[in-house]
Design an enzyme around this catalytic site. Sequence first.
Site, short mmCIF file in Angstrom:
data_model
loop_
_atom_site.label_atom_id
_atom_site.label_comp_id
_atom_site.label_asym_id
_atom_site.label_seq_id
_atom_site.Cartn_x
_atom_site.Cartn_y
_atom_site.Cartn_z
CG ASP A 1 -5.52 1.19 3.09
OD1 ASP A 1 -5.36 2.34 2.64
OD2 ASP A 1 -5.85 1.18 4.20
CD GLU B 1 -3.75 3.90 -1.52
OE1 GLU B 1 -2.95 5.09 -1.29
OE2 GLU B 1 -3.19 3.55 -0.50
CD GLU C 1 -1.72 1.30 2.69
OE1 GLU C 1 -1.92 2.78 3.43
OE2 GLU C 1 -1.82 0.79 3.50
CG ASP D 1 -0.15 6.84 -1.54
OD1 ASP D 1 -0.69 7.48 -1.61
OD2 ASP D 1 1.34 7.78 -0.79
#
Length: 228
Positions: free
Chosen positions: A118, A121, A45, A49
């Site tokens: 989450d 990502e 995650e 991102d």
Amino acid sequence: MKLAAELKAFCGQIGHEFSDPSLLVRAVTHSSMSSPTRADNQRDEFLGDRVLGLVIAEALLKHDQKASEGLLAPRFNALVRKETCADVAREIGLGSVLKLGRSEMISGGRRKEALLADAMEALIAAIYQDAGFDVARDFVLRLWGDRITKVEADARDSKTALQEWAQARKLNPPKYIEISRSGPDHAPVFTIEVRLENGKSEKATAGSKRNAEQAAATALLAHLEGKS
């Protein structure tokens, strides 16, 4: 590693066959299912991102070559925020293949916005690690689609815009008060009131505090602008 049938089908749905299937398995494994022998998606995650941010920043610069940083920043924030990631996750059915612990299953984890965001990502990170940046970029651009070209010219969220409205008139920042919360834990409903120092206020109801706050700010801005 051999993928389960549902993950094989999911690969076909998202248009990426993993050279290393373990990357996908890890990306869809929530921390509630982690163990000493089973890694979860938290580190992915973090990476995803950053990959998403670079792809979106590059795409925005390319789409509008004259926009200032002041305009690009809120557009960027609108495209990478958790709500947008969760929306994309729902569109590809990511929630249906998540590996969740019993408590998350019971509490409706497959529908939780933060959990979906989450995992989205983490999936981007998995594709990046499996096939490189160009493939990950193509994946993001395909899934985000016309969100990038249709993001509002002034994409400030309503809470930011309302705070700026108050500051411009030398008022204290708006206050957000939780009026009520109802519904089960896995599907709560919040009613939020936003109040300004000048006595103006509005209420809104939504399935998360953030969304209710944004909706209340939107309603109050509309009221204020209608009076100006």
